[in-house]
Design a protein around this motif. Structure first.
Motif, PDB file in Angstrom:
ATOM      1  N   GLY A  63      52.924  43.890  41.473  1.00 26.49           N
ATOM      2  CA  GLY A  63      52.971  42.487  41.085  1.00 26.49           C
ATOM      3  C   GLY A  63      52.977  42.170  39.611  1.00 26.49           C
ATOM      4  O   GLY A  63      53.802  41.378  39.157  1.00 26.49           O
ATOM      5  N   PRO A  64      52.067  42.742  38.800  1.00 30.52           N
ATOM      6  CA  PRO A  64      52.003  42.288  37.406  1.00 30.52           C
ATOM      7  C   PRO A  64      53.290  42.470  36.619  1.00 30.52           C
ATOM      8  O   PRO A  64      53.652  41.594  35.834  1.00 30.52           O
ATOM      9  CB  PRO A  64      50.883  43.143  36.810  1.00 30.52           C
ATOM     10  N   LEU A  65      53.997  43.543  36.808  1.00 32.58           N
ATOM     11  CA  LEU A  65      55.223  43.737  36.026  1.00 32.58           C
ATOM     12  C   LEU A  65      56.391  42.934  36.578  1.00 32.58           C
ATOM     13  O   LEU A  65      57.318  42.604  35.847  1.00 32.58           O
ATOM     14  CB  LEU A  65      55.602  45.216  35.979  1.00 32.58           C
ATOM     15  N   PHE A  66      56.369  42.601  37.863  1.00 34.24           N
ATOM     16  CA  PHE A  66      57.496  41.880  38.439  1.00 34.24           C
ATOM     17  C   PHE A  66      57.310  40.366  38.336  1.00 34.24           C
ATOM     18  O   PHE A  66      58.267  39.644  38.089  1.00 34.24           O
ATOM     19  CB  PHE A  66      57.699  42.282  39.893  1.00 34.24           C
ATOM     20  N   ARG A  72      52.550  42.544  28.088  1.00 35.03           N
ATOM     21  CA  ARG A  72      51.465  43.257  27.399  1.00 35.03           C
ATOM     22  C   ARG A  72      50.175  43.161  28.223  1.00 35.03           C
ATOM     23  O   ARG A  72      49.488  44.159  28.428  1.00 35.03           O
ATOM     24  CB  ARG A  72      51.253  42.666  26.010  1.00 35.03           C
ATOM     25  N   THR A  73      49.871  41.985  28.714  1.00 38.52           N
ATOM     26  CA  THR A  73      48.689  41.800  29.559  1.00 38.52           C
ATOM     27  C   THR A  73      48.826  42.595  30.850  1.00 38.52           C
ATOM     28  O   THR A  73      47.864  43.196  31.317  1.00 38.52           O
ATOM     29  CB  THR A  73      48.502  40.302  29.881  1.00 38.52           C
ATOM     30  N   ALA A  74      50.038  42.602  31.409  1.00 40.95           N
ATOM     31  CA  ALA A  74      50.270  43.351  32.646  1.00 40.95           C
ATOM     32  C   ALA A  74      50.053  44.847  32.424  1.00 40.95           C
ATOM     33  O   ALA A  74      49.419  45.518  33.252  1.00 40.95           O
ATOM     34  CB  ALA A  74      51.687  43.094  33.152  1.00 40.95           C
ATOM     35  N   TYR A  75      50.557  45.374  31.318  1.00 37.22           N
ATOM     36  CA  TYR A  75      50.363  46.808  31.037  1.00 37.22           C
ATOM     37  C   TYR A  75      48.880  47.132  30.833  1.00 37.22           C
ATOM     38  O   TYR A  75      48.405  48.166  31.303  1.00 37.22           O
ATOM     39  CB  TYR A  75      51.163  47.229  29.801  1.00 37.22           C
ATOM     40  N   PHE A  76      48.166  46.253  30.159  1.00 33.84           N
ATOM     41  CA  PHE A  76      46.739  46.479  29.947  1.00 33.84           C
ATOM     42  C   PHE A  76      45.982  46.475  31.276  1.00 33.84           C
ATOM     43  O   PHE A  76      45.151  47.340  31.530  1.00 33.84           O
ATOM     44  CB  PHE A  76      46.168  45.415  28.999  1.00 33.84           C
ATOM     45  N   ALA A  77      46.293  45.491  32.130  1.00 33.25           N
ATOM     46  CA  ALA A  77      45.622  45.406  33.435  1.00 33.25           C
ATOM     47  C   ALA A  77      45.947  46.623  34.291  1.00 33.25           C
ATOM     48  O   ALA A  77      45.061  47.171  34.964  1.00 33.25           O
ATOM     49  CB  ALA A  77      46.043  44.128  34.151  1.00 33.25           C
TER      50      ALA A  77
END
Length: 170
Positions: A63-66, A72-77
């Motif tokens: 979900g976060p990347l799509f 940047r927040t998605a990669y950190f999470a």
């Protein structure tokens, strides 16, 4: 344990609306289970070598990347989520490998499908632009042909009028 795991896994249904929240919920659940098993000893797993993260982690990691705009927040999470699922404080090849695969497959698929979606959008836009240009070129060609025919008609009419004037003058 299932009463706690069910809502955590059911949160995957909201990954389109709040992907980071879903990752946070599953990460918190996985961390709580891991801490209850390993340092606390409150829970005893049936198979101690298994990964203690639900299989929904694959969908949650997608979900976060799509769906998230801020990469940047998605990669950190996802990095924090991967650390929780891999359990680096109890290093074993199985934990690290299974944890990494469970959290890496989703983002890789998300990146693939996002790239494919963007490529398809670009191709559709390109086809639409080519269609508009084709219509513009066809209109321009029609206008040039009309101008050419009007010029020829003008020449023909001028020639005929000149002939009529010459014949009338005799």
């Amino acid at each position: 344990m299932l009463t706690v795991q069910a809502p955590a896994c059911a949160s995957v249904a909201f990954r389109r609306i709040a992907p980071l929240t879903v990752v946070g919920m599953l990460g918190t659940f996985t961390l709580a289970v891991t801490l209850l098993i390993s340092p606390a000893g409150v829970l005893t797993p049936a198979h101690p070598g298994n990964a203690w993260a639900p299989l929904a982690t694959v969908l949650a990691a997608y979900g976060p990347l799509f769906y998230q705009q801020n990469r940047r927040t998605a990669y950190f999470a996802l990095a924090a989520f991967t650390l929780v699922v891999m359990r680096p404080w109890e290093p074993s090849v199985t934990n690290l490998t299974v944890g990494l695969l469970r959290t890496a497959v989703g983002p890789l698929l998300a990146l693939h499908f996002d790239t494919r979606r963007r490529l398809m959008q670009a191709l559709v836009e390109r086809a639409e632009r080519a269609e508009r240009e084709r219509h513009l070129l066809a209109g321009q060609a029609r206008a040039e042909e009309r101008a050419r025919l009007a010029g020829e008609m003008h020449d023909v009419v001028t020639h005929r009028v000149s002939l009529m004037v010459l014949q009338a003058g005799r």
